[in-house]
Structure formats: structure tokens, C-alpha cells
Design a protein around this motif. Structure first.
Motif, short mmCIF file in Angstrom:
data_model
loop_
_atom_site.label_atom_id
_atom_site.label_comp_id
_atom_site.label_asym_id
_atom_site.label_seq_id
_atom_site.Cartn_x
_atom_site.Cartn_y
_atom_site.Cartn_z
N ASN A 270 44.04 37.35 49.20
CA ASN A 270 42.41 38.27 49.01
C ASN A 270 41.46 37.26 50.11
N LYS A 274 39.52 39.69 53.16
CA LYS A 274 37.92 39.67 53.12
C LYS A 274 37.08 39.14 54.44
N ALA A 277 38.28 41.46 57.08
CA ALA A 277 36.35 42.48 57.43
C ALA A 277 35.33 41.95 57.04
N GLU A 278 35.53 41.49 56.73
CA GLU A 278 33.74 40.54 56.80
C GLU A 278 33.40 40.78 58.20
N CYS A 340 27.70 38.27 50.66
CA CYS A 340 29.19 37.00 51.10
C CYS A 340 29.70 38.72 49.40
N HIS A 341 30.73 38.60 49.36
CA HIS A 341 31.77 39.65 48.70
C HIS A 341 32.46 38.00 47.37
N ILE A 344 34.70 35.68 48.56
CA ILE A 344 34.58 35.01 49.83
C ILE A 344 33.33 33.58 48.63
#
Length: 577
Positions: A270, A274, A277-278, A340-341, A344
Motif C-alpha cells: 500500500n 500511495k 499516486a503522490e 501526507c496520506h 505514508i
């Protein structure tokens, strides 16, 4: 005074006939056509005139007329259509056909569009204006598609069938297998490898279905279920043929890793998704990330995309992430928790970015999981890469799978999680070490359990096939007889098998030193029974890697720029490639 007549006497005119010599005269032969003895025709002007009274003077008068001169000039400027066409059954026609087909084949191999190919041929006509053949080559989009569908694609299929029927070192036993898979293209379900239905295989290809040795597909229940699967239907359709169930072992290894990592507290897969995707859709963020690469004096490398269904993408993505980890982690630490996600932030929140260049710095618990998954996925990826190679066959499969299981078991027994983790785990707190070892060991255990569930390490037919690997083991008579029964081979002379096995045993030391194959052995010796066994064993696939490559080819040629391609054209181009 002398008297004169008021009406002078008329001069008598003499009639003239058409002369054949006019037709070969250089001045007239291009346009003069004879109608009858009194009349002629100009093919340029399409007019008739008489030669009855004036004879050749009539021809000269027409030749010098303004209308004839104007018509001749127009014809010289505008060539007739026939000059661009070749005569049927001529040498030029064959040459033009070869040029057109070769141009289309080149365009397909390099994923060119049909419009691009049409434009290229027209450009060649202009560039090579002095070439007679270049002027005669014409191949627009419609014609090119027709050639691919009706000539190149059927010919490619016919060549493949001829290869299967070809008499080889394995005598007349050209065994073959079927491998299928499915993929979605938008709302359409595609079966790119299934050129024809496997249940009408014998009828359409004229191949003997009794030589069908194996069926390969991914491990979904629709393919290998016990009741209504494709494999069961195939057995029902051909009960007299022993068709080996050839699961895709690359899928087995890939699914083992995905299932084993599900319970990890820190989800590395994951994290990769992520991070990608950033930066995937933001040039501004990429520019900001590059600043951190420069700060740590690291060469900038693009973050790789991980496809959850792709066998090898996770290791490559994690490997790239670790190479860029100082810059990537510092970037997210700089942005802070709010930007931030959550996934992450779990990995970077406890990192001291001021010590990133210190090789002896303390590694955090999330980083230990990151390095562990990198080490773990490297082992699985190496096994998949081996199975994907064309040189690895069914006699090698068991050794590869056994070797993979042994590597995982050794790491579990020795609590080895990779050199990086071994050096860093002592810096963790006691509860963190316990937690890490427990979850890492669960990954190892789950992987072993999944492998055992989907591959029979004790009684697999591929374990028997490994006895025919000339590199590792000398074959025995009992192994040959067991294989005959497992493969369902008929009309085998067992006494002759004994003699042939003894012959192989006699030359095996030389074979192992020279690394000779079965094919080379059969070419040098007059064997009749062993080739039947070896031919069927080597025709059984061990993975669906070839079919997956077809999906890649389909994606390359069916791009967004060529979205108007029909399914039929995609199928035809795949057959050609």
C-alpha cells in the motif's frame, strides 16, 4: 472575234483508299485508327475524318490542327490510369505485391498505424520519383487491413500448425499443449491466445487431438474447478486423451506473496501505491521531490508504478523506493502529517531526516518491514523470472519450486530476514523486535502453506518429470515406465524402452559434461520409444508467461492512438506478431 465558254470544265477527283503504311508511320501511329477503306479516327481527339479524297493530306491537316495539338499536350501532362497499374500474372505484379506485403509486415511489427503506413508509401512515391516500381505501389488503409486479415494472419496460423505437424527428433510425435487466459479491454472480455475454440480444435486446425498433452491457464476455478470448469469440459470432450493439468506456477508464487503479506501491520504494498499516486499526476510535486534528491546527491529516479496483478512489479517498485528512500522520506517528512496520506506517514513519522546520510543511523520498525519485504520479494521474483524463461521446461519445474520452498523454510528456521534487517533489528525496542519477528515469521509460514496447497511437493507429476533432467540425474527404467502410465501413452514397447534407457545411462557422463540436450542425443542415436515419452513431457507448459506476453503485445498495439482498431484487426495483428 473568238468566243470563250462561260462554264469551264470541272477537274475530275480521284478516290483514295486507306494505306496500311500510315499505321506504322512515326507521325501517325500513336493516334491513327483505321475504321474502313475510306475513313480513319484520331484516338486522342476521338473524332472521325475521311481520307477518300485527300488521302495523306487529310492526316497532315488533322495533325496540324489546333484541336489535335491541344489534346496531345493535355495527354502528355496527365498520364493514363493504366500507367499506374500492373498487368496480371506479370513479374511486376509479383514485385509490387511483395513490396506491399513487406511494408505492411514492417508496420505491424513496429506498431505503426495504417494511416501512417499509407502516408509513408505515398511519400516514397514522391521521394523515389524515378523508380517505376515506387509509382506502382499503392496501399491505403482499407487495402492494408484486407491484406492483414486475409493473407498475413491466415498464413501465420498455417505456419504455426505446420510447425506442430513437422517431423522432428521426437519422431512423428509432435505433442502440443493449449494455454489460455482472459483480460478486459473496456467492457469487452478478450481471449487473445484462443484463435479457435479448443473443443473444435481438431476440426479447424487438422491437428490430432490425441497429441494434446496439457492445458495451461491461471488457477481460477473457472479453469480448473472440479465440476464445470474448462479443464473438466476438455476431459469430457476427449476422454481417450490424457491431458495434464498444467497450472500457472508464476501465478501460484505471486498469489502466495499477496496472501502472506495481508496481515502485516505496516503494509508495504500500500505504501508503494500511495507514493506513486503522490507524484504520478503532479509536475509540481515531482519538481519539489527533485530538490531533495539534489540535497542528498542522489540521481533522480522516477517512482515506479506497481500493478497488483503483475507478477514482478512489487519487487521492482520496492527496490526503486529503497534506492530513493532518503529523498522520498525527507520529502514527506517536510510536508508534515496533514499533507501526507496516513499510510505514508506511518512509515516516515519517526525518521530523523538529519541522519539519513549516516550509515549507522537507527532504523525504525516500519523501515525494517520495508527492507524485509524487499528481501522477501527478491526471492520470489527470482523464482518467477526462472519460470518465465524459454529454456526452463517441465523437467526443471520441481527443482525450482522445491528450491523456493527450501529458501523460505531456511529463513524461517534461522530467523533470517535479510542482511539489512539483521544489522538493524538490534536497535529496535524489545516489543518492536517481538512484533516484527512474529509477523515476518507469519509471512514465511503463510507462503510455505500456500505453496504446499497449490503445488504437490510429494506426489506431483512434475516431480516424476524431474527424473528426465539430464543435467542433474541419470534416468532409470522404473522412471520411464511410471511416466508412460502417468502420461497415458499407448503402443509403447517396454522391452525396447529398457534397451534405450541403458544406452542413455552409458553415455550420460559424456552428456552431463558436454551439456547436451535430449534432441541432440536423439539425433545421434536410433531411439524410437524414449522420444515419445520425452516429447510429451517437454510439451507440457509450466506457466502462463507466454499468454501474459500476448496481453503486453495487445496493449502495445491497441493504444489510445489506435483506439479505432476492431477486435478482428487486433486478433489478426497478434497472429502476425
Amino acid at each position: 472575234m473568238e468566243e470563250f465558254e462561260d462554264n469551264p470544265r470541272k477537274v475530275k477527283k480521284y478516290e483514295t483508299k486507306f494505306k496500311e503504311s500510315w499505321l506504322i508511320n512515326e507521325k501517325y501511329k500513336k493516334w491513327l485508327v483505321k475504321i474502313d477503306e475510306k475513313k480513319a479516327k484520331c484516338s486522342f481527339c476521338n473524332v472521325n475524318f475521311t481520307v477518300k479524297w485527300d488521302g495523306e493530306k487529310a492526316l497532315t491537316t488533322h495533325l496540324n490542327s489546333e484541336n489535335h495539338k491541344k489534346t496531345t499536350q493535355n495527354l502528355q501532362r496527365n498520364s493514363l490510369m493504366t500507367t499506374f497499374m500492373t498487368k496480371r500474372n506479370s513479374s511486376d505484379e509479383l514485385k509490387v505485391a511483395i513490396i506491399e506485403i513487406a511494408s505492411i509486415y514492417h508496420a505491424i511489427n513496429h506498431h505503426h498505424s495504417y494511416l501512417s503506413m499509407d502516408c509513408g508509401i505515398k511519400l516514397n512515391t514522391s521521394l523515389y520519383g524515378d523508380s517505376v516500381m515506387a509509382k506502382k505501389v499503392h496501399c491505403g488503409r482499407t487495402k492494408a487491413e484486407a491484406i492483414v486479415k486475409n493473407i498475413l494472419s491466415p498464413n501465420s496460423i498455417e505456419l504455426a500448425i505446420q510447425d506442430l505437424k513437422m517431423v522432428t527428433a521426437f519422431q512423428n510425435c509432435s505433442y502440443f499443449s493449449i494455454a489460455i487466459d482472459a483480460s478486459n479491454k473496456g467492457s469487452q472480455k478478450m481471449y487473445p491466445i484462443s484463435t479457435f475454440s479448443i473443443f473444435t480444435f481438431k476440426k479447424k486446425s487438422n491437428l490430432d487431438v490425441e497429441l494434446l498433452s496439457g492445458f495451461s491457464a491461471d488457477n481460477a476455478s473457472v479453469n480448473y474447478g472440479v465440476r464445470n470448469s474448462v479443464y473438466q469440459k476438455l476431459l469430457e470432450k476427449h476422454p481417450e486423451t490424457k491431458i495434464i493439468k498444467a497450472n500457472c506456477n508464476c501465478h501460484v508464487i505471486h498469489n502466495a506473496s499477496r496472501n502472506s503479506m495481508k496481515q502485516l501491520t505496516y503494509d508495504v504494498e500500500n505504501l508503494v501505491l500511495k507514493v506513486y499516486a503522490e507524484f504520478s499526476n503532479s509536475a509540481k510535486r515531482v519538481k519539489e521531490l527533485q530538490i531533495f534528491f539534489e540535497e542528498f546527491e542522489i540521481e533522480y529516479r522516477k517512482v515506479l508504478r506497481h500493478g497488483p496483478t503483475r507478477w514482478l512489479s512489487l519487487f521492482n517498485a520496492v527496490d526503486r523506493l529503497i534506492m530513493s528512500w532518503p529523498a522520498v522520506s525527507s520529502y514527506f517528512k517536510y510536508r508534515g502529517e496533514e499533507k501526507c496520506h496516513q499510510v505514508i506517514w506511518m512509515f516516515v513519522k519517526n525518521i530523523d531526516t538529519t541522519e539519513m546520510t549516516d550509515l549507522s543511523r537507527k532504523v525504525t520498525l516500519p523501515e525494517c518491514f520495508l527492507y524485509f519485504i524487499h528481501h522477501y520479494m527478491n526471492i520470489l521474483s527470482e523464482a518467477i523470472l526462472i519460470l518465465e524463461t524459454n529454456s526452463v521446461t517441465s523437467v526443471d519445474l520441481h527443482n525450482v519450486m522445491q528450491g523456493l520452498k527450501d529458501k523460505i523454510e531456511n529463513r524461517l528456521n534461522d530467523s533470517f530476514y535479510g542482511a539489512k534487517v539483521t544489522r538493524s533489528i538490534s536497535s529496535l525496542q524489545e516489543n518492536e523486535r517481538v512484533m516484527f519477528k512474529k509477523e515476518a515469521n507469519e509471512v514465511y509460514k503463510n507462503t510455505i502453506d500456500y505453496l504446499k496447497k497449490n503445488y504437490d511437493f510429494n506426489d506431483s507429476i512434475f516431480k516424476m518429470f524431474s527424473n528426465f533432467n539430464l543435467k542433474n540425474k541419470i534416468i532409470e527404467y522404473d522412471d520411464a515406465i511410471k511416466s508412460v502410465n502417468l502420461l497415458g501413452l499407448n503402443n509403447i514397447e517396454e522391452d525396447r524402452i529398457y534397451d534405450e534407457v541403458k544406452n542413455v545411462q552409458g553415455v550420460w557422463p559424456e552428456l552431463s559434461k558436454m551439456n547436451l540436450s535430449w534432441v541432440e542425443l536423439f539425433k545421434k542415436n536410433n531411439f524410437t520409444e524414449l522420444p515419445k515419452i520425452i516429447g510429451k513431457i517437454f510439451s507440457i507448459p509450466i506457466s502462463n508467461a507466454f499468454v501474459e506476453r500476448v496481453f503486453s503485445l495487445m496493449g502495445n498495439l491497441w493504444s489510445d492512438e489506435r483506439n479505432r482498431l476492431s477486435v478482428e484487426m487486433v486478433k489478426s495483428e497478434l497472429c502476425v506478431k
